[in-house]
Enzyme design. Structure first.
Site, PDB file in Angstrom:
ATOM      1  N   HIS A   1       0.848  -1.185   0.000  1.00 36.95           N
ATOM      2  CA  HIS A   1       0.000   0.000   0.000  1.00 36.95           C
ATOM      3  C   HIS A   1       0.876   1.225   0.000  1.00 36.95           C
ATOM      4  O   HIS A   1       1.948   1.212   0.605  1.00 36.95           O
ATOM      5  CB  HIS A   1      -0.918   0.012   1.227  1.00 36.95           C
ATOM      6  CG  HIS A   1      -2.101   0.892   1.026  1.00 36.95           C
ATOM      7  ND1 HIS A   1      -2.058   2.244   1.250  1.00 36.95           N
ATOM      8  CD2 HIS A   1      -3.356   0.602   0.602  1.00 36.95           C
ATOM      9  CE1 HIS A   1      -3.245   2.753   0.967  1.00 36.95           C
ATOM     10  NE2 HIS A   1      -4.052   1.792   0.569  1.00 36.95           N
TER      11      HIS A   1
ATOM     12  N   ASP B   1      -8.108  -5.249   0.110  1.00 39.05           N
ATOM     13  CA  ASP B   1      -8.630  -5.963  -1.053  1.00 39.05           C
ATOM     14  C   ASP B   1      -8.160  -7.404  -1.153  1.00 39.05           C
ATOM     15  O   ASP B   1      -8.649  -8.161  -1.981  1.00 39.05           O
ATOM     16  CB  ASP B   1      -8.299  -5.194  -2.334  1.00 39.05           C
ATOM     17  CG  ASP B   1      -9.141  -3.953  -2.410  1.00 39.05           C
ATOM     18  OD1 ASP B   1     -10.307  -4.042  -1.999  1.00 39.05           O
ATOM     19  OD2 ASP B   1      -8.644  -2.902  -2.835  1.00 39.05           O
TER      20      ASP B   1
HETATM   21  N1  CMC Z   1       4.118  -7.545  -5.074  1.00 35.05           N
HETATM   22  C1  CMC Z   1       5.475  -7.557  -5.200  1.00 35.05           C
HETATM   23  N2  CMC Z   1       6.262  -6.495  -4.966  1.00 35.05           N
HETATM   24  C2  CMC Z   1       5.668  -5.358  -4.584  1.00 35.05           C
HETATM   25  C3  CMC Z   1       4.275  -5.267  -4.412  1.00 35.05           C
HETATM   26  C4  CMC Z   1       3.495  -6.416  -4.676  1.00 35.05           C
HETATM   27  N3  CMC Z   1       2.162  -6.374  -4.533  1.00 35.05           N
HETATM   28  N4  CMC Z   1       3.954  -3.995  -4.036  1.00 35.05           N
HETATM   29  C5  CMC Z   1       5.102  -3.334  -3.955  1.00 35.05           C
HETATM   30  N5  CMC Z   1       6.143  -4.137  -4.283  1.00 35.05           N
HETATM   31  C6  CMC Z   1       7.582  -3.804  -4.256  1.00 35.05           C
HETATM   32  C7  CMC Z   1       7.960  -2.951  -5.448  1.00 35.05           C
HETATM   33  O1  CMC Z   1       8.411  -3.755  -6.531  1.00 35.05           O
HETATM   34  C8  CMC Z   1       9.087  -2.104  -4.867  1.00 35.05           C
HETATM   35  O2  CMC Z   1      10.220  -2.924  -4.757  1.00 35.05           O
HETATM   36  P1  CMC Z   1      11.702  -2.256  -4.944  1.00 35.05           P
HETATM   37  O3  CMC Z   1      11.822  -1.257  -3.834  1.00 35.05           O
HETATM   38  O4  CMC Z   1      12.636  -3.406  -4.838  1.00 35.05           O
HETATM   39  O5  CMC Z   1      11.697  -1.624  -6.297  1.00 35.05           O
HETATM   40  C9  CMC Z   1       8.611  -1.839  -3.429  1.00 35.05           C
HETATM   41  O6  CMC Z   1       7.781  -2.964  -3.105  1.00 35.05           O
HETATM   42  C10 CMC Z   1       7.824  -0.545  -3.255  1.00 35.05           C
HETATM   43  O7  CMC Z   1       6.732  -0.577  -4.184  1.00 35.05           O
HETATM   44  P2  CMC Z   1       6.177   0.693  -4.979  1.00 35.05           P
HETATM   45  O8  CMC Z   1       5.571   0.230  -6.251  1.00 35.05           O
HETATM   46  O9  CMC Z   1       7.224   1.763  -5.028  1.00 35.05           O
HETATM   47  O10 CMC Z   1       5.070   1.183  -3.978  1.00 35.05           O
HETATM   48  P3  CMC Z   1       3.881   2.154  -4.340  1.00 35.05           P
HETATM   49  O11 CMC Z   1       3.548   2.882  -3.119  1.00 35.05           O
HETATM   50  O12 CMC Z   1       4.186   2.956  -5.569  1.00 35.05           O
HETATM   51  O13 CMC Z   1       2.694   1.134  -4.755  1.00 35.05           O
HETATM   52  C11 CMC Z   1       0.824  -0.272  -4.625  1.00 35.05           C
HETATM   53  C12 CMC Z   1       1.668   0.784  -3.903  1.00 35.05           C
HETATM   54  C13 CMC Z   1      -0.446  -0.532  -3.816  1.00 35.05           C
HETATM   55  C14 CMC Z   1       0.393   0.279  -6.012  1.00 35.05           C
HETATM   56  C15 CMC Z   1       1.648  -1.566  -4.780  1.00 35.05           C
HETATM   57  O14 CMC Z   1       1.997  -2.066  -3.505  1.00 35.05           O
HETATM   58  C16 CMC Z   1       0.928  -2.643  -5.593  1.00 35.05           C
HETATM   59  O15 CMC Z   1       1.021  -2.640  -6.821  1.00 35.05           O
HETATM   60  N6  CMC Z   1       0.175  -3.568  -4.917  1.00 35.05           N
HETATM   61  C17 CMC Z   1      -0.611  -4.559  -5.612  1.00 35.05           C
HETATM   62  C18 CMC Z   1      -1.927  -3.932  -6.038  1.00 35.05           C
HETATM   63  C19 CMC Z   1      -2.892  -3.753  -4.872  1.00 35.05           C
HETATM   64  O16 CMC Z   1      -3.096  -4.652  -4.080  1.00 35.05           O
HETATM   65  N7  CMC Z   1      -3.517  -2.562  -4.833  1.00 35.05           N
HETATM   66  C20 CMC Z   1      -4.559  -2.279  -3.847  1.00 35.05           C
HETATM   67  C21 CMC Z   1      -4.174  -1.242  -2.853  1.00 35.05           C
HETATM   68  S1  CMC Z   1      -5.380  -1.199  -1.509  1.00 35.05           S
HETATM   69  C22 CMC Z   1      -6.799  -0.564  -2.219  1.00 35.05           C
HETATM   70  C23 CMC Z   1      -6.736   0.902  -2.367  1.00 35.05           C
HETATM   71  O17 CMC Z   1      -6.895   1.604  -1.345  1.00 35.05           O
HETATM   72  O18 CMC Z   1      -6.496   1.351  -3.510  1.00 35.05           O
END
Ligand code: CMC
Length: 428
Positions: A307, A364
């Site tokens: 998240h 989710d």
């Molecule tokens: N699976 C594998 N790796 C992950 C995941 C995941 N679900 N989420 C984050 N990471 C890794 C990412 O690759 C990065 O690694 P590194 O630092 O080595 O490059 C690190 O964790 C930080 O991730 P980020 O993409 O910079 O984090 P963000 O804040 O931009 O993204 C997120 C947040 C929710 C988009 C992401 O965690 C994600 O894609 N999760 C899966 C989709 C999901 O479940 N979304 C629902 C969120 S809850 C409902 C809502 O309120 O929207």
């Protein structure tokens, strides 16, 4: 004396104000920075940018705190109803009994959707995604209430538009479902509460009695409350930025619905179940999928994990995890994907990759399991999220409007070609 921050640019010191929130959150106010220094701030994805001050929802991702108007989410999920929470978010205070009755009765008086809107459904292909239908239906409501287009109308009119939208959304969502299964639509039953009426319109039949199981009503109320607001997330920010151009409420909320659709935001609940089913069909080798999620060369991500703001086991996820267990056992549902989900959760909470990055299961990860147990098809899940998020979007839109906030218009740092002369096509 008010606090300031000092910034040194090109050897020159500049003082900028510091803003402190009621929970002691700190921000450096850079509103005048460009005028004073010629500099803008750069923050792609707004990871560290406060787009507004707000008194609606407080979220502390490090410590797992979520409060609507000061009330902890745990207490609201346990003791309140969705419609009471909607009132709280939109009007700022918990209602008295009289205020609640009046709010809920006014909503009941507006549940019908214009008959002509039923014709819209005939134009959609049978497999069109419910989120696309909902976004277009909500925008289309503006056609039936043209007075909503006037940005300067009296507050009572704005309140009526808000009530109309809250009232018609369950009718639209249930009709989208009915059309998807080829059944006749069910009209609202206005002596039922908000959730029971929605469930009846969705799962009832014209020719049969339908009584809603209180376990189901309770689970739906909880789910909708947990989704009701989440401060400046992707869809709420979209609603605010569209609304900041003085676009009407229906158009602003429709934009929020579109923003919610993506799998990184609200669409994650659909993506989670699809992922769990894929893993099951693939033979149930969970470790293989965990390795894929960790592999930087593989685009696969573990849906329902991570998240932007929570770096802890999120409070919503804790409540919903328990609710999923309760609902499934009370309804006697034995879902094999739940076993896969539990195993993924167990591995991820111990795996160094997920631990280091503070990736916990989010709301989710579990919501889809409950929706499935209640009988909703997978592509309806994000629409249910939208139904829950509606009062949050409305309150964000209302706050932005009441505070007379300026049009949202970020800046950029240009990295393209500098000026060059046009070359005729023969010479390229
Ligand atoms: N699976 C594998 N790796 C992950 C995941 C995941 N679900 N989420 C984050 N990471 C890794 C990412 O690759 C990065 O690694 P590194 O630092 O080595 O490059 C690190 O964790 C930080 O991730 P980020 O993409 O910079 O984090 P963000 O804040 O931009 O993204 C997120 C947040 C929710 C988009 C992401 O965690 C994600 O894609 N999760 C899966 C989709 C999901 O479940 N979304 C629902 C969120 S809850 C409902 C809502 O309120 O929207």
């Amino acid at each position: 004396m008010s606090e300031t921050a000092k910034l040194i640019l090109e050897g020159q010191e500049h003082e900028v104000p510091v803003v402190t929130g009621t929970e002691n959150e700190k921000a450096i106010d850079i509103t005048k920075l460009r005028a004073q220094t010629g500099y803008i701030t750069l923050d792609v994805g707004y990871k560290n940018t406060g787009a507004t001050t707000s008194s609606i929802t407080y979220l502390d991702g490090e410590n797992g705190i979520l409060q609507y108007r000061g009330y902890p989410i745990e207490q609201l999920a346990d003791r309140s109803s969705f419609i009471e929470v909607a009132y709280l978010l939109i009007h700022g205070e918990l209602p008295t009994q009289t205020q609640l009755d009046q709010f809920s009765n006014t909503i009941k008086m507006h549940t019908l959707v214009h008959e002509d809107m039923k014709k819209f459904f005939d134009g959609y292909p049978s497999k069109s995604h419910p989120m696309g239908q909902l976004a277009s239906m909500v925008t289309a409501l503006s056609a039936y209430y043209p007075e909503s287009l006037n940005p300067n109308r009296p507050e009572e009119d704005v309140d009526l538009t808000i009530v109309r939208l809250l009232a018609k959304m369950p009718t639209l969502v249930s009709w989208i479902y009915k059309k998807s299964v080829g059944h006749p639509v069910i009209y609202p039953t206005n002596n039922l509460d908000y959730v029971s009426n929605f469930m009846k319109m969705t799962f009832g039949h014209r020719t049969e009695e339908y009584s809603v199981d209180p376990v189901v009503v309770d689970a739906m109320n909880k789910l909708l409350i947990l989704h009701a607001d989440h401060e400046q997330n992707c869809s709420a920010s979209t609603v605010r930025i569209v609304g900041s151009s003085q676009a009407n409420l229906f158009a602003s909320i429709s934009a929020g619905i579109s923003a919610l659709w993506g799998p990184l935001h609200g669409g994650a609940n659909q993506a989670v179940i699809e992922m769990l089913e894929n893993i099951k069909q693939d033979g149930g080798n969970i470790q293989k999928w965990m390795d894929k999620a960790k592999d930087k060369n593989d685009p696969f991500r573990l849906m329902g994990f991570g998240h932007r703001v929570y770096k802890n086991f999120a409070p919503r996820a804790k409540i919903i995890k328990k609710s999923a267990d309760d609902v499934l056992s009370k309804l006697g549902v034995n879902d094999p994907v739940l076993d896969i989900a539990k195993e993924i959760e167990r591995i991820a909470l111990e795996d160094q990759y997920f631990v280091d990055r503070k990736l916990y299961p989010n709301v989710d990860f579990y919501s889809g399991i409950i929706y499935r147990a209640l009988g909703f098809p997978t592509d309806m899940f994000t629409v249910l999220f939208a139904l829950g998020r509606l009062p949050g979007w409305i309150s964000q839109w209302k706050e932005m409007r009441e505070e007379g906030q300026p049009i949202g218009r970020p800046r950029q740092i240009f990295t393209g070609e500098t000026k060059r002369d046009y070359v005729s096509i023969e010479q390229r």
